[in-house]
Design a protein around this motif. Sequence first.
Motif, PDB file in Angstrom:
ATOM      1  N   GLY A   1      19.038  55.333  52.136  1.00  0.00           N
ATOM      2  CA  GLY A   1      19.684  54.219  51.286  1.00  0.00           C
ATOM      3  C   GLY A   1      20.754  53.325  51.932  1.00  0.00           C
ATOM      4  O   GLY A   1      21.606  52.799  51.410  1.00  0.00           O
ATOM      5  N   GLN A   2      20.726  53.312  53.375  1.00  0.00           N
ATOM      6  CA  GLN A   2      21.715  52.618  54.232  1.00  0.00           C
ATOM      7  C   GLN A   2      21.364  51.317  54.373  1.00  0.00           C
ATOM      8  O   GLN A   2      22.037  50.412  54.981  1.00  0.00           O
ATOM      9  N   VAL A   3      20.141  50.644  54.089  1.00  0.00           N
ATOM     10  CA  VAL A   3      19.843  49.225  54.178  1.00  0.00           C
ATOM     11  C   VAL A   3      18.779  48.584  52.915  1.00  0.00           C
ATOM     12  O   VAL A   3      18.666  49.596  52.204  1.00  0.00           O
ATOM     13  N   THR A   4      18.867  47.743  52.700  1.00  0.00           N
ATOM     14  CA  THR A   4      18.081  46.954  51.848  1.00  0.00           C
ATOM     15  C   THR A   4      16.759  46.138  51.927  1.00  0.00           C
ATOM     16  O   THR A   4      16.301  45.498  51.441  1.00  0.00           O
ATOM     17  N   SER A   5      16.315  46.408  53.236  1.00  0.00           N
ATOM     18  CA  SER A   5      15.424  45.363  53.904  1.00  0.00           C
ATOM     19  C   SER A   5      14.003  45.812  53.270  1.00  0.00           C
ATOM     20  O   SER A   5      13.094  44.932  53.452  1.00  0.00           O
ATOM     21  N   HIS A   6      13.841  46.910  52.460  1.00  0.00           N
ATOM     22  CA  HIS A   6      12.479  47.015  51.710  1.00  0.00           C
ATOM     23  C   HIS A   6      12.499  46.997  50.613  1.00  0.00           C
ATOM     24  O   HIS A   6      11.519  46.985  49.753  1.00  0.00           O
ATOM     25  N   LEU A   7      13.561  45.929  49.940  1.00  0.00           N
ATOM     26  CA  LEU A   7      13.767  45.864  48.346  1.00  0.00           C
ATOM     27  C   LEU A   7      13.591  44.241  48.264  1.00  0.00           C
ATOM     28  O   LEU A   7      13.781  43.482  48.875  1.00  0.00           O
ATOM     29  N   THR A   8      13.113  44.111  47.009  1.00  0.00           N
ATOM     30  CA  THR A   8      13.426  43.025  46.305  1.00  0.00           C
ATOM     31  C   THR A   8      14.187  42.691  45.159  1.00  0.00           C
ATOM     32  O   THR A   8      14.288  44.009  44.336  1.00  0.00           O
ATOM     33  N   GLU A   9      14.774  41.584  44.666  1.00  0.00           N
ATOM     34  CA  GLU A   9      15.744  41.619  43.369  1.00  0.00           C
ATOM     35  C   GLU A   9      14.669  41.225  42.166  1.00  0.00           C
ATOM     36  O   GLU A   9      13.910  40.251  42.194  1.00  0.00           O
ATOM     37  N   THR A  10      14.908  42.067  41.158  1.00  0.00           N
ATOM     38  CA  THR A  10      14.099  41.689  39.854  1.00  0.00           C
ATOM     39  C   THR A  10      15.515  40.966  38.939  1.00  0.00           C
ATOM     40  O   THR A  10      16.185  40.525  39.367  1.00  0.00           O
ATOM     41  N   GLY A  11      15.054  41.002  37.579  1.00  0.00           N
ATOM     42  CA  GLY A  11      16.068  40.546  36.901  1.00  0.00           C
ATOM     43  C   GLY A  11      17.406  41.157  36.781  1.00  0.00           C
ATOM     44  O   GLY A  11      17.596  42.479  37.086  1.00  0.00           O
ATOM     45  N   ASN A  12      18.424  40.603  36.446  1.00  0.00           N
ATOM     46  CA  ASN A  12      20.031  41.151  36.266  1.00  0.00           C
ATOM     47  C   ASN A  12      20.595  41.947  37.674  1.00  0.00           C
ATOM     48  O   ASN A  12      21.343  42.884  37.575  1.00  0.00           O
ATOM     49  N   GLY A  13      19.909  41.417  38.700  1.00  0.00           N
ATOM     50  CA  GLY A  13      20.480  41.875  40.016  1.00  0.00           C
ATOM     51  C   GLY A  13      19.905  43.192  40.395  1.00  0.00           C
ATOM     52  O   GLY A  13      20.427  43.956  41.519  1.00  0.00           O
ATOM     53  N   ILE A  14      18.879  43.862  39.613  1.00  0.00           N
ATOM     54  CA  ILE A  14      18.323  45.192  40.061  1.00  0.00           C
ATOM     55  C   ILE A  14      17.605  45.032  41.223  1.00  0.00           C
ATOM     56  O   ILE A  14      16.699  44.029  41.324  1.00  0.00           O
ATOM     57  N   LEU A  15      17.653  45.975  42.159  1.00  0.00           N
ATOM     58  CA  LEU A  15      16.697  45.948  43.485  1.00  0.00           C
ATOM     59  C   LEU A  15      15.803  47.093  43.276  1.00  0.00           C
ATOM     60  O   LEU A  15      16.093  48.074  42.944  1.00  0.00           O
TER      61      LEU A  15
END
Length: 223
Positions: A8-22
Motif C-alpha cells: 500500500g505504499q504506491v498507487t501505480s496499480h490503481l485507477t480512479e472510479t467515481g467519488n475518488g475511490i481507487l
Amino acid sequence: MLAQQLTGQVTSHLTETGNGILIHRNAEADFCALQQAAKSAGFNLQIASGFRSFERQQFIWNNKYSGKRAVLDRNEQVLNLQTLSELEKLLAILHWSALPGASRHHWGSDFDIYDPDLLPQKQSLQLTVSEYEQNGYFHELSLWLSDNMHLFGFYRPYQNYQGGVAVEPWHISYYPIAEKALKQLDLALIEDTIINNNVLGKSLICQQLPMIYKQFICNINQL
C-alpha cells in the motif's frame, strides 16, 4: 504486483472510479459489470472503501493501539484496553483491523460495499454485521451478492468466522488479483515493512508475526 504495491505504499496499480475511490485497474471492468447487474436487480451498489494506503492503515492502527480510537470485542462492544495484556490488545485490534502493510485494501482488489439508497435518511454508514443481516438495511443486497458476485470473480474472504478476522459481510474481494497478491505477500516483506515504519507495537508484532500471518492474513474463506 510490486512489493510497494502489495504493502500500500504506491498507487501505480490503481485507477480512479467515481467519488475518488481507487481500485486495481484490472478489477475495474468486472466490478462495473457487477455494479450494472446489481442495478438491473434494483440495487445501487457502491464502494464505501476501496484502496487504503499504508499511511491510512497505519493511522487507524496506531490510534487503536494508543487508545485514541475504540477497539471492539467480538460482539462489537467497546473494550477497556487497560484491562488487557499487550498480546490481548494486539489480538483484539487484529480481529477488526488489518496490520499496516498486510491489508487486502492495499491491493485495490478488495472493497467495502453498500447501497446508499437503502441507508435511512440522516443515518451514517457503520459497516456493522447488523446492517447486512436479516432486518438490516442491506440484507437484500447481501443476499443478491451471495447469489451473483461469483459470476464476476468476487467473493467474501471473511464470510464466516474462522478464528481470525471478524465476519465482514460488506467486504468483497476480486479473486483473480487477490489470490495472487496473497501468495506474494510473505512474512519477510511484512516484517520489513513494519520495521521500517512507525507502527506502534512493532516489537510484539514482529515477535508474533508467524502467528499473525497464519491466523489473520492467510486464514480466509475461499471462493
